[in-house]
Motif scaffolding. Structure first.
Motif, PDB file in Angstrom:
ATOM      1  N   GLY A  79       0.781  -1.114  -0.070  1.00 48.31           N
ATOM      2  CA  GLY A  79       0.127   0.167  -0.069  1.00 48.31           C
ATOM      3  C   GLY A  79       0.983   1.257   0.075  1.00 48.31           C
ATOM      4  O   GLY A  79       0.322   2.330   0.265  1.00 48.31           O
ATOM      5  N   GLN A  80       2.079   1.105  -0.157  1.00 48.97           N
ATOM      6  CA  GLN A  80       2.963   2.302  -0.111  1.00 48.97           C
ATOM      7  C   GLN A  80       2.977   2.921  -1.420  1.00 48.97           C
ATOM      8  O   GLN A  80       2.771   2.289  -2.475  1.00 48.97           O
ATOM      9  CB  GLN A  80       4.537   1.881  -0.033  1.00 48.97           C
ATOM     10  CG  GLN A  80       4.878   1.138   1.609  1.00 48.97           C
ATOM     11  CD  GLN A  80       4.547   2.246   2.633  1.00 48.97           C
ATOM     12  OE1 GLN A  80       3.907   2.244   3.436  1.00 48.97           O
ATOM     13  NE2 GLN A  80       5.414   3.125   2.581  1.00 48.97           N
ATOM     14  N   PRO A  81       3.025   4.215  -1.686  1.00 52.04           N
ATOM     15  CA  PRO A  81       3.077   4.776  -2.773  1.00 52.04           C
ATOM     16  C   PRO A  81       4.120   4.358  -3.904  1.00 52.04           C
ATOM     17  O   PRO A  81       5.182   4.034  -3.115  1.00 52.04           O
ATOM     18  CB  PRO A  81       3.254   6.277  -2.759  1.00 52.04           C
ATOM     19  CG  PRO A  81       2.906   6.640  -1.159  1.00 52.04           C
ATOM     20  CD  PRO A  81       3.147   5.220  -0.634  1.00 52.04           C
ATOM     21  N   CYS A  82       4.104   4.191  -4.850  1.00 51.15           N
ATOM     22  CA  CYS A  82       5.434   3.775  -5.663  1.00 51.15           C
ATOM     23  C   CYS A  82       5.336   4.545  -7.040  1.00 51.15           C
ATOM     24  O   CYS A  82       4.489   4.450  -8.062  1.00 51.15           O
ATOM     25  CB  CYS A  82       5.252   2.233  -6.144  1.00 51.15           C
ATOM     26  SG  CYS A  82       6.493   1.743  -7.126  1.00 51.15           S
ATOM     27  N   TYR A  83       6.496   5.184  -7.300  1.00 52.52           N
ATOM     28  CA  TYR A  83       6.726   5.988  -8.771  1.00 52.52           C
ATOM     29  C   TYR A  83       7.788   5.496  -9.365  1.00 52.52           C
ATOM     30  O   TYR A  83       8.305   6.351 -10.323  1.00 52.52           O
ATOM     31  CB  TYR A  83       6.995   7.446  -8.200  1.00 52.52           C
ATOM     32  CG  TYR A  83       5.547   7.959  -7.535  1.00 52.52           C
ATOM     33  CD1 TYR A  83       4.460   8.283  -8.283  1.00 52.52           C
ATOM     34  CD2 TYR A  83       5.550   8.124  -6.214  1.00 52.52           C
ATOM     35  CE1 TYR A  83       3.331   8.661  -7.740  1.00 52.52           C
ATOM     36  CE2 TYR A  83       4.383   8.616  -5.615  1.00 52.52           C
ATOM     37  CZ  TYR A  83       3.183   8.957  -6.222  1.00 52.52           C
ATOM     38  OH  TYR A  83       2.017   9.437  -5.777  1.00 52.52           O
ATOM     39  N   GLY A  84       8.358   4.403  -9.208  1.00 50.28           N
ATOM     40  CA  GLY A  84       9.297   3.992 -10.246  1.00 50.28           C
ATOM     41  C   GLY A  84      10.117   2.716  -9.790  1.00 50.28           C
ATOM     42  O   GLY A  84       9.949   2.457  -8.127  1.00 50.28           O
TER      43      GLY A  84
ATOM     44  N   MET B 288       1.398  -1.235   4.825  1.00 52.82           N
ATOM     45  CA  MET B 288       1.487   0.322   4.406  1.00 52.82           C
ATOM     46  C   MET B 288       1.967   0.638   5.805  1.00 52.82           C
ATOM     47  O   MET B 288       1.757   0.216   6.965  1.00 52.82           O
ATOM     48  CB  MET B 288       0.485   1.123   3.951  1.00 52.82           C
ATOM     49  CG  MET B 288      -0.634   0.948   4.732  1.00 52.82           C
ATOM     50  SD  MET B 288      -2.175   1.931   3.964  1.00 52.82           S
ATOM     51  CE  MET B 288      -2.317   0.649   2.743  1.00 52.82           C
ATOM     52  N   ASP B 289       2.908   1.852   5.796  1.00 54.78           N
ATOM     53  CA  ASP B 289       2.947   2.419   7.190  1.00 54.78           C
ATOM     54  C   ASP B 289       2.052   3.442   7.569  1.00 54.78           C
ATOM     55  O   ASP B 289       1.313   3.192   8.617  1.00 54.78           O
ATOM     56  CB  ASP B 289       4.645   3.075   7.280  1.00 54.78           C
ATOM     57  CG  ASP B 289       4.997   3.935   5.784  1.00 54.78           C
ATOM     58  OD1 ASP B 289       4.056   4.326   5.415  1.00 54.78           O
ATOM     59  OD2 ASP B 289       6.143   4.360   6.090  1.00 54.78           O
ATOM     60  N   GLU B 290       2.162   4.668   6.933  1.00 53.24           N
ATOM     61  CA  GLU B 290       1.030   5.732   7.022  1.00 53.24           C
ATOM     62  C   GLU B 290      -0.478   5.065   6.629  1.00 53.24           C
ATOM     63  O   GLU B 290      -0.309   4.695   5.315  1.00 53.24           O
ATOM     64  CB  GLU B 290       1.530   7.191   6.477  1.00 53.24           C
ATOM     65  CG  GLU B 290       2.708   7.446   6.845  1.00 53.24           C
ATOM     66  CD  GLU B 290       2.741   7.879   8.381  1.00 53.24           C
ATOM     67  OE1 GLU B 290       1.756   8.138   8.924  1.00 53.24           O
ATOM     68  OE2 GLU B 290       3.940   7.453   8.895  1.00 53.24           O
TER      69      GLU B 290
END
Lengths: 351, 351
Positions: A79-84, B288-290
């Motif tokens: 669920g972490q953001p991921c941009y590359g 996820m963390d946040e």
């Protein structure tokens, strides 16, 4: 506004790269390769990481995988953001037996990571045909650079041949270690366009990549042939450059500086960050993964330098309450370099 | 809106706990203890982590430290959000020689961490005097529980004696492993109020903690003596409970569930998350963390279960576009437990 939603406002909107098209598209998730790795390793936990535009597909991929995997295998979705590929979920990588990163080509190969590139199935020739109107007549100037993104890499030889057939001398190169393929560009690296031609054709979705390319190579004409949104344009960096000069000027009055060292695996530039704080007693080192306006504003500095992803600085900069500069822009703002040295910040190497 | 700014809207606003008071206050940052550790270990990098309300002090603390530290020692400030001792910056902890966590009492002792509690210097007796109006007459019912937060722990014996002098029989206990001190409460743990009295006096800043306490112990009257904002009130959970029932009812129609496993060091409940996905084929594990609305909404699930910090669920829940439930509320929504089993979600143990 958080970094997660930065595609809402950035000029090179990532949602227009074809990663998040509203109509249904077919991607090859290479499930067989994943299942094979799970069986080989007797994996109990499989971690999946998707880029933002494909996160909505994650449950469906998980469903398909669960049907193929041995019973009891637990599938985890990051669920972490991921941009590359610079932005691997290292927590997940360490805690799963098989870790799959979708949608980006390898920045660095590792046994721990299965990269699934997700090549686009969109046709490129029709839009390349249209792009001829913006390119030179090959009889006058046959030299043209050719670049694309990881997603369209599967068509790269076809693009090259197509231009060759029309009388162009196509210049391509593999950039540096950060890039997997010849002709590939990243949002932060355009070394593949360091070629001997005054024009570069970018074939691919969205404006995010070609705008970076045009900023990095202001002497070249960058023609955008976008087969996803079916448009041809020429990259125009004027608005971006004005924003950058504006930010530099606003930061010239800053007394205190927050210097961001990004903790994402492929975005750390310790030497760059350390050099700044070593030479400026009013500069303070801040470490974080996501660089968001909320996180920075908390500290109350007059201005910020972001040594992490340059595209957050240049594309999202206007969303930050205080000026945020690239390391090069910082040097201008504090008087170490002249104003006309302003250039695009690029990222090299892996980690 | 991101989690970073959740104090903007939560009922138990953390900015009202005295951690972010506008007027200048003096905290003891215990710099000598930090300098000693740096010298002992020959540390090159010192990492500092502050809770949200104190991040603005970070540059000043860094300044003071730099004057005391051997030249060349690099001071790093964590830019990660931080809401408790459950929320250590483990990246920073692993990559600095001395890691200092300010503002929370130890959830678990470790040689790697220097905890600096930051005790409040606010006087408690005047507001305790006022709180007598809300407590029972000691001649009728002398039993009163007493709790506070880490910040006011330095006055705990004084509070206890003060109540004793007025004829009360003061009931206190140390909660469980998660709590350092007798009488201490956390936003997620009120085991210290498991005492034999119908009323509990909370002496401390803000409503965040006593509201949790009142939800966890609905049978007790929770009197709030807030020496920071100088008010006495009685905790009222009605609004919270209505929101929770509302969320549970909205989630009853959900077909698909995102189940959040929080990767923060003190917020992981793997068994709880795993049990849910093991028993519901329409439930998917998200790590996820946040935990923010943006991060969840991306996935397109009908509803979410948060096995991480219960206060994000209960306090920030209304900010999420889809219903987000605690694990216990999930069981009600899917029909595994009756509606009247709804209770506050608490966290036990360390990590």
């Amino acid at each position: 506004m958080s970094q997660e939603s930065r595609s809402d406002y950035s000029e090179g909107d990532l949602r227009k790269t074809g990663m998040a098209l509203k109509h249904e598209r077919t991607w090859d998730y290479e499930l067989d390769r994943i299942v094979e790795a799970v069986e080989e390793r007797g994996a109990e936990k499989v971690g999946l990481q998707f880029p933002e535009g494909l996160k909505r597909r994650a449950p469906h991929v998980a469903d398909d995988l669960r049907e193929l995997l041995p019973e009891g295998t637990r599938v985890l979705i990051s669920g972490q953001p991921c941009y590359g590929a610079c932005d691997l979920d290292t927590y997940m990588m360490r805690r799963t037996d098989v870790f799959v990163h979708f949608g980006h080509s390898p920045m660095k190969e590792s046994d721990k990571i299965i990269y699934v590139p997700l090549f686009s199935n969109v046709e490129v020739e029709p839009i390349m045909q249209e792009s001829l109107a913006e390119l030179s007549d090959p009889e006058e100037d046959p030299h043209v650079g050719l670049v694309t993104t990881a997603q369209h890499m599967n068509k790269f030889e076809e693009m090259k041949a197509w231009l060759g057939d029309r009388g162009y001398e196509v210049h391509t190169r593999r950039g540096d270690d950060r890039l997997t393929h010849e002709g590939q560009v990243l949002g932060c690296n355009y070394a593949s366009a360091d070629i001997d031609a005054d024009q570069v054709l970018y074939v691919g979705g969205g404006k995010f990549h070609p705008l970076g390319l045009a900023m990095e190579h202001p002497e070249k004409t960058v023609v955008i042939a976008d087969p996803v949104n079916n448009v041809v344009t020429v990259a125009d960096t004027e608005k971006f450059l004005k924003q950058r000069y504006g930010a530099v000027h606003r930061a010239m009055d800053a007394e205190t500086w927050g210097v961001v060292f990004c903790t994402k695996i492929g975005q750390g530039r310790w030497e760059v960050a350390n050099d700044i704080v070593e030479n400026n007693e009013n500069a303070y080192l801040l470490t974080m993964d996501e660089v968001t306006p909320d996180r920075l504003t908390q500290f109350g500095f007059d201005a910020y330098v972001n040594t992490g992803c340059p595209r957050i600085t240049t594309d999202d900069g206007p969303q930050f309450k205080q000026p945020m500069l690239t390391p090069g822009e910082y040097q201008i703002a504090v008087g170490e370099e002249p104003l006309d040295s302003l250039s695009f910040d690029t990222f090299h190497g892996t980690w």
